[in-house]
Design a protein around this motif. Structure first.
Motif: not given
Ligand SMILES: Nc1ncnc2c1ncn2[C@@H]1O[C@H](COP(=O)(O)OP(=O)(O)OP(=O)(O)O)[C@@H](O)[C@H]1O
Ligand SMILES: O=P(O)(O)O[C@@H]1[C@@H](O)[C@H](OP(=O)(O)O)[C@@H](OP(=O)(O)O)[C@@H](O)[C@H]1OP(=O)(O)O
Length: 308
Positions: A116-118, A156-160, A166-167, A237-243
């Motif tokens: 999860p990238c948020i 104010p914040g995010f994660q990817l 390699g994730g 979004y789900d970076a695993a599907r972007l992979r």
């Protein structure tokens, strides 16, 4: 100290801390933070300060009424709004450390995401509401100044999860967001969007985000009912599907003429959240749009469109 301004030592069965919370009141601030249910794919947001909880519950209850009404009703601004906010499941109370805490139960927008990238994008140059004390107003005006004044938004914040690493999980909080200016904010979005080293971004991702951002912008261009202060757009979004996405789907400065994507679609969505400071439009501003909110949404759309 309010009961929600404490880190729980004992959570009831079926709930856990929302590990991927990227902004807002968190245990890092000594607050309860958001919880995640283990069974039904929802999150539980503590209602927080009394008036904040009353305003946010009223907002979601109004939307729930629209969702439940007869489908024959013509589409209006309320039905459009329902498409771009999380689904709402009521405001249950749970025992936390011996106290009854009220929560707002919402769809977990990250449910089922492997990576999860948020990103939490707080919308509006002005983030203090009409009831803010002079101290609160001063505190808000002194934060994220460069971003709020130039773009009418702040991060104010995010994660990817970095696909090219390699994730690897990368998280940034408000200290990072407070350093963003016109010169580097696009880099923050490119980082969040898993851009390649030559600045290429998944066209599919951009198109899906822009679909939702256009809906939000079109709503903000027309709605005269509310003034939304300190409200956010949550990008997920789900970076695993972007992979697994074909490389030719990536826009980049060198490949500006890419056709529309037709590969595996990464899931991507933009949803309006945090209505703790949602106020009815005051009579003296009746029939006018929320220019403060609209400026931020316009900037967000422009930034994403420039990546295409
Ligand atoms: N529906 C949701 N699904 C998944 N995560 C969510 C959802 N709503 C909120 N979050 C997470 O919680 C964070 C904070 O949300 P929110 O802004 O509503 O709470 P808050 O800022 O603590 O509350 P407030 O500003 O009203 O006091 C978001 O940045 C996001 O990480
Ligand atoms: O937007 P931030 O940087 O997370 O700042 C928050 C925010 O201002 C928050 O207000 P609200 O918009 O969620 O109501 C503040 O909560 P209180 O007004 O209840 O104190 C937080 O204190 C702010 O965090 P910080 O103290 O890090 O600036």
């Amino acid at each position: 100290m309010s009961e929600w301004e404490s880190i729980p030592t004992d959570l009831p069965a079926g709930v856990m801390q929302l590990a991927n919370q990227v902004a807002g009141h968190t245990s890092a601030q000594g607050c309860l933070g958001l919880l995640k249910t283990t069974r039904d794919g929802t999150i539980l947001k503590p209602t927080g300060k009394v008036l904040c909880g009353i305003r946010e519950i009223a907002f979601y209850e109004r939307l729930q009424h629209v969702r439940n009404r007869n489908d024959d009703e013509p589409e209006d601004l309320w039905t459009v709004l329902c498409q771009v906010v999380p689904r709402y499941f009521g405001h249950p109370k749970l025992p936390i450390d011996g106290k009854e805490i009220e929560f707002i139960q919402l769809e977990d927008l990250t449910e089922g995401h492997e990576w999860p990238c948020i990103m939490d994008v707080k919308i509006g140059r002005r983030t203090w509401d009409p009831l803010a004390t002079p101290e609160k107003r001063k505190a808000e005006e002194n934060k994220y100044k460069a971003c709020r004044q130039r773009f009418g938004l702040c991060i104010p914040g995010f994660q990817l999860y970095s696909v090219r690493d390699g994730g690897k999980l990368i998280r940034h909080g408000k200290d990072y967001g407070k350093k963003l200016t016109e010169d580097n904010i696009r880099d923050a979005f490119l980082l969040y969007l898993n851009a390649t080293e030559d600045g290429g971004v998944s066209r599919t991702l951009l198109e899906q985000f822009l679909h939702d951002l256009h809906l939000i912008r079109d709503w903000a261009r027309k709605q005269t009912m509310f003034r939304l202060y300190s409200s956010s757009v949550l990008l997920v979004y789900d970076a695993a599907r972007l992979r697994d996405e074909p490389a030719e789907n990536r826009s980049s400065p060198q490949r500006a003429s890419l056709t529309n994507s037709n590969g595996t679609l990464p899931t991507a969505k933009a949803r309006m959240i945090d209505f703790a400071h949602a106020f009815p439009t005051e009579a003296c501003e009746a029939d006018t749009v929320d220019e403060n909110y609209l400026q931020g949404i316009d900037s967000l759309v422009d930034i994403f469109e420039q990546f295409l």
